[in-house]
Design an enzyme around this catalytic site. Structure first.
Site, PDB file in Angstrom:
ATOM      1  N   HIS A 418      19.820  -0.383  52.423  1.00 48.51           N
ATOM      2  CA  HIS A 418      21.027   0.334  51.551  1.00 48.51           C
ATOM      3  C   HIS A 418      20.689   0.704  50.240  1.00 48.51           C
ATOM      4  CE1 HIS A 418      24.756  -0.274  49.366  1.00 48.51           C
ATOM      5  NE2 HIS A 418      25.224   0.574  50.134  1.00 48.51           N
ATOM      6  N   ARG A 508     -11.074  10.762  45.197  1.00 53.52           N
ATOM      7  CA  ARG A 508     -12.121   9.873  44.748  1.00 53.52           C
ATOM      8  C   ARG A 508     -11.954   8.663  45.790  1.00 53.52           C
ATOM      9  NH1 ARG A 508     -10.594  11.324  39.849  1.00 53.52           N
ATOM     10  NH2 ARG A 508      -9.392   9.659  39.389  1.00 53.52           N
ATOM     11  N   ARG A 575     -14.485  13.105  47.615  1.00 53.89           N
ATOM     12  CA  ARG A 575     -15.810  12.705  47.259  1.00 53.89           C
ATOM     13  C   ARG A 575     -16.064  11.215  47.834  1.00 53.89           C
ATOM     14  NH1 ARG A 575     -16.761  11.900  40.905  1.00 53.89           N
ATOM     15  NH2 ARG A 575     -15.841   9.860  41.432  1.00 53.89           N
ATOM     16  N   GLU A 677     -23.705  17.734  38.890  1.00 57.30           N
ATOM     17  CA  GLU A 677     -23.599  16.794  37.612  1.00 57.30           C
ATOM     18  C   GLU A 677     -24.760  16.236  36.831  1.00 57.30           C
ATOM     19  OE1 GLU A 677     -21.284  13.649  38.854  1.00 57.30           O
ATOM     20  OE2 GLU A 677     -22.464  13.586  40.794  1.00 57.30           O
ATOM     21  N   GLY A 698     -19.303  18.241  37.882  1.00 57.52           N
ATOM     22  CA  GLY A 698     -18.666  17.103  37.358  1.00 57.52           C
ATOM     23  C   GLY A 698     -19.040  17.156  35.523  1.00 57.52           C
ATOM     24  N   SER A 699     -18.106  17.888  34.871  1.00 55.88           N
ATOM     25  CA  SER A 699     -18.276  17.935  33.392  1.00 55.88           C
ATOM     26  C   SER A 699     -18.846  16.771  32.784  1.00 55.88           C
ATOM     27  CB  SER A 699     -17.247  18.680  32.868  1.00 55.88           C
ATOM     28  OG  SER A 699     -16.281  17.999  32.971  1.00 55.88           O
ATOM     29  N   ASN A 700     -18.047  15.579  32.817  1.00 54.58           N
ATOM     30  CA  ASN A 700     -18.671  14.459  32.210  1.00 54.58           C
ATOM     31  C   ASN A 700     -20.153  14.050  32.431  1.00 54.58           C
ATOM     32  OD1 ASN A 700     -16.001  14.177  30.897  1.00 54.58           O
ATOM     33  ND2 ASN A 700     -15.445  12.545  32.566  1.00 54.58           N
ATOM     34  N   CYS A 748     -14.122  20.042  38.176  1.00 53.19           N
ATOM     35  CA  CYS A 748     -12.932  18.900  38.177  1.00 53.19           C
ATOM     36  C   CYS A 748     -13.467  18.290  37.016  1.00 53.19           C
ATOM     37  CB  CYS A 748     -13.008  18.124  39.426  1.00 53.19           C
ATOM     38  SG  CYS A 748     -14.798  17.408  39.918  1.00 53.19           S
TER      39      CYS A 748
END
Length: 810
Positions: A418, A508, A575, A677, A698-700, A748
């Site tokens: 409720h 992930r 991934r 990456e 994966g740019s990092n 990403c």
């Protein structure tokens, strides 16, 4: 002139009879008459008409006397005094001449049809303004269960008539603008399903929190259904994916949560019902089998398709016959009224610190104010407007208080309780099923209730700053470059379904493992190798699950399935796990299986683990979960992505291991991507493209390994830059080389969300997709559109080259 019938069997009613018998009874008649041929089982019964109620009001000037009491309310009289006065007047009047005989005659006919003497029936109120798309009225009037014999039946019918003027019903009509004397009441009398010996529950044919229409939610508890509706129990919850429901070969139940179910309602010794504790075995065991969930879901979808709108249904299982039945159905009235083109988002703008308590989040809002702990409804002047209501459970008597609250917190209840239903209707955030809120929260203390952080709602100390934003999704431009989402938390996936994203570019697995599995996969498979403390913790975590590998697979599969279902049929790139060794070691039991590395960032991670004897069994569990999502659930929009794949040999070995586990690239439309990456992924782009269907930058990590900078180093933060020419040139090199051999390329990362110039650079490279966090989607979509307009002019939405297609059907 013939006298109008005042008692009508369900089989002679339909949805056009709302004005005659109310929404609830009209719906029961509609299903009885039109859906029985589709296999939908509705217990038989009959209804009194609005004319019968009108005859009651017309006797002895009752209508005028009720109107006078409503006039007193409008002049400032206290609500509960007015309610008591009206109910007393109704109960003091005898039922209209002949109506009692008609009810008893219909009951006796029902008994003969059932081959029973004095069968138990449910007696339910059905208002003529009830269960409409624009107003719910659910729970406003009374229901009486386990009613047996003519005397009990007539008494229950009379009390139903009086319940049209409960305090909560009067308040609701005042709030919704309904004329009290224009609303009539019908009484529905229906054969009881002996769910006291089995179970009952509720079905929403959409996700009740987000309104996501691709799933339905089936809740279940032991005993009569009143414990679920009232919020006395935390029920089991089964999430069913509608598209898979249409294929008998698929398992459409994509998520299962076993609730505590600590109580159940059963028949009392002298009629009516009583609540008792459940056994330990009942608490741990699901109420429904998978086949039963599927049957209920098929019925619910049949009802939804027949009515043409989302539905809220109640079901029951007979413990004597084992039969399932639908006992109520009404249009869903909260999510169906929301604008699907508007996205409302709340978020805390300060760090909240540790939460005081958590529970199931209802709604997606934030509220704050002084805490008021109550054990029963109180006069309105004792509850401050904007207070945080904290109580054990709520029922319709609480509604006048609930509508004044800024937030609601309860000890008990699930998403169909409720408190949850009314909170959604009011637009008030609620955290239900906390267990101990009434013990841990103190009246007078200030608190902030947040339901904007996923499926778990949090209660924080103090009045925390937050913001609310609305985005008109209809105004977002179309783009040639696909803008996708990064999603980590499965419990929050459905909330973003309205975003016009082109799929999920990154989901992930490690988030699901850390938050829903919680244990190291190798520790689950080899508990003998972990210390006593962790072994005990694993036993507690997996209590009732004999196959701990199945425990891992189930939770991982359910998590991935929720994300994949939220974007069906658009692609969802999942991934495989990319924990570093120090992160794996923090999982329950993980220390026994993880080496201590000097630099885990470039250590034993990603692809190198999957074919290793030290983790191969763990990766096999990941593969089993992903295969279940694709093959059993039918979510073939899932694309698998391999992280941190250093060499071509490593790629071949991982693909071979996946094939051994039944995940062969190309079979059942399976695509496999690789993260780009590592500089080797760029240098050997064409060679990696022979083994994979796509790249995701994966740019990092690419920045870290290109510039030789630890991305976590504060001392080198000024050097770490994804826009450094060495990094951007790598991206410019990869995109055309990969596309020339038929591979897609996406990115990403956070940088496009923070830097429109970087987004423009990516568009100019011809990248296929950019994947960003949901709260950045609208801004990035606009930045992409602006860049495409600059680059392509008005033709920015032109069709893409054939190799760049990225759909689940490829």
């Amino acid at each position: 002139m013939a006298t109008a019938r005042r008692v009508v069997p369900f089989a002679e009613l339909g949805r056009h009879d709302v004005g005659r018998v109310g929404g609830k009874n009209a719906s029961l008649g509609e299903m009885t008459a039109h859906l029985a041929s589709a296999g939908v089982l509705v217990p038989p019964g009959f209804a009194t008409t609005a004319d019968a109620y009108g005859d009651l009001l017309d006797g002895h000037g009752l209508r005028a006397r009720i109107a006078a009491q409503i006039g007193r309310l409008h002049q400032g009289a206290v609500l509960d005094e007015v309610g008591v006065a009206i109910r007393s007047m109704i109960m003091a009047e005898e039922l209209p001449t002949g109506l009692g005989c008609e009810i008893v005659t219909a009951y006796e006919r029902l008994a003969r049809d059932q081959g029973r003497d004095d069968p138990e029936v449910a007696v339910r109120s059905s208002a003529t303004a009830e269960d409409l798309p624009e107003a719910s009225f659910a729970g406003q009037q009374e229901t009486y269960l386990n009613v047996r014999g003519p005397a009990q039946l007539l008494q229950a019918c009379h009390r139903c008539y009086a319940s049209l003027f409960t305090d909560r019903a009067i308040d609701y009509r005042e709030r919704m603008g309904f004329d009290h004397l224009s609303v009539a009441l019908s009484v529905g009398v229906q054969i009881m399903v002996r769910s006291d010996l089995a179970g009952a529950g509720v079905i929403f044919t959409l996700d009740p929190e987000s309104g996501f229409p691709g799933v339905m939610v089936v809740s279940a508890a032991w005993g009569l259904g009143e414990t679920v509706v009232s919020g006395q129990v935390d029920p089991d919850e089964h999430t069913v994916f509608k598209p898979s429901l249409k294929d008998p070969a698929l398992d459409a139940v994509i998520d299962v949560r076993i609730g505590a179910k600590r109580k159940k309602a059963v028949y009392g010794e002298h009629g009516q019902t009583r609540t008792v504790d459940t056994t330990g075995e009942e608490r741990s065991r699901p109420v429904l089998t998978g086949a039963e969930v599927r049957q209920l879901a098929v019925w619910a979808m049949t009802v939804e398709e027949h009515y043409g709108c989302p539905m809220d249904l109640e079901w029951a299982k007979d413990g004597l016959t084992g039969e399932l039945a639908i006992v109520q159905a009404r249009p869903e009235t909260v999510q169906s009224r929301r604008r699907t083109t508007t996205l409302r988002r709340c978020r805390l703008t300060v760090s909240p610190g540790e939460s005081l308590i958590e529970g199931i989040a209802v709604g997606e809002a934030i509220g704050s104010g002084p805490v008021v702990v109550l054990d029963s409804p109180v006069d309105l002047d004792r509850f401050p407007t904007g207070g945080v209501l904290v109580t054990g459970i709520t029922d319709p008597d609480w509604e006048p208080v609930m509508k004044r609250a800024s937030a609601i917190v309860t000890d008990h209840g699930g998403r169909t309780s409720h408190a949850a239903i009314v909170s959604r209707e009011l637009g008030v955030p609620a955290v239900v099923g906390t267990g101990r809120a009434t013990e841990l929260l103190c009246t007078g203390h200030e608190a902030t209730v947040s339901c904007a952080e996923g499926a778990r709602g949090q209660v924080y100390a103090g009045l925390l700053a937050y913001e609310e934003r609305e985005t008109d999704l209809a105004e977002l431009p179309a783009t040639r470059t696909r803008v996708m989402l990064n999603l980590a938390d499965p419990s929050a996936a459905f909330r973003w379904w309205r975003l016009p994203a082109d799929g999920v570019g990154l989901a992930r697995l490690e988030f699901i493992v850390a938050h829903q599995v919680k244990a190291h996969p190798m520790a689950l498979l080899h508990p003998d190798r972990v210390d006593q403390h962790d072994r005990c913790a694993i036993e507690q975590l997996t209590e009732g699950c004999l196959d701990r590998g199945r425990y891992f697979v189930d939770r991982l599969a359910y998590g991935v399935a929720r994300i994949a279902a939220s974007r069906w049929p658009d692609p969802v790139v999942v991934r495989t796990s990319d924990f570093k060794t120090n992160e794996y070691a923090r999982l329950l039991g993980g220390r026994a299986f993880e080496p201590v590395e000097a630099n885990p960032m470039i250590g034993w991670r990603g692809a190198s683990r999957y074919y290793s004897d030290a983790y191969r069994e763990g990766f096999a569990l990941e593969c089993r979960a992903l295969r279940r999502v694709r093959d059993d659930f039918g979510l073939t929009n899932v694309i698998i992505m391999i992280p941190f794949c250093r060499t071509l040999e490593e790629a071949d070995r991982v693909l071979a291991v996946m094939a051994e586990q039944g995940l062969r690239r190309g079979e059942n439309s399976l695509k496999v991507y690789v993260m780009a990456e590592i500089p080797s992924n760029i240098i050997l782009a064409e060679d990696f493209a022979e083994r994979f269907d796509g790249f995701s930058i994966g740019s990092n990590d690419l920045t870290q390994l290109t510039l030789g900078v630890d991305r976590d180093s504060e001392a080198l933060a000024h050097v770490f830059d994804e826009a450094d020419p060495a990094v951007t040139r790598s991206i410019q090199t990869l995109v055309p080389r990969a596309q020339s051999v038929g591979c897609t390329v996406g990115l990403c990362g956070q940088r496009p969300s923070d830097d429109p110039a970087f987004t423009e650079f990516l568009v100019k490279t011809g990248i296929d997709s950019i994947s960003v966090a949901p709260d950045s989607f609208a801004a990035v979509k606009q930045h992409v559109a602006a860049a495409e307009l600059s680059l392509h002019g008005e033709d920015r939405t032109a069709s893409r080259p054939p190799h760049a297609g990225l759909t689940s059907s490829d």
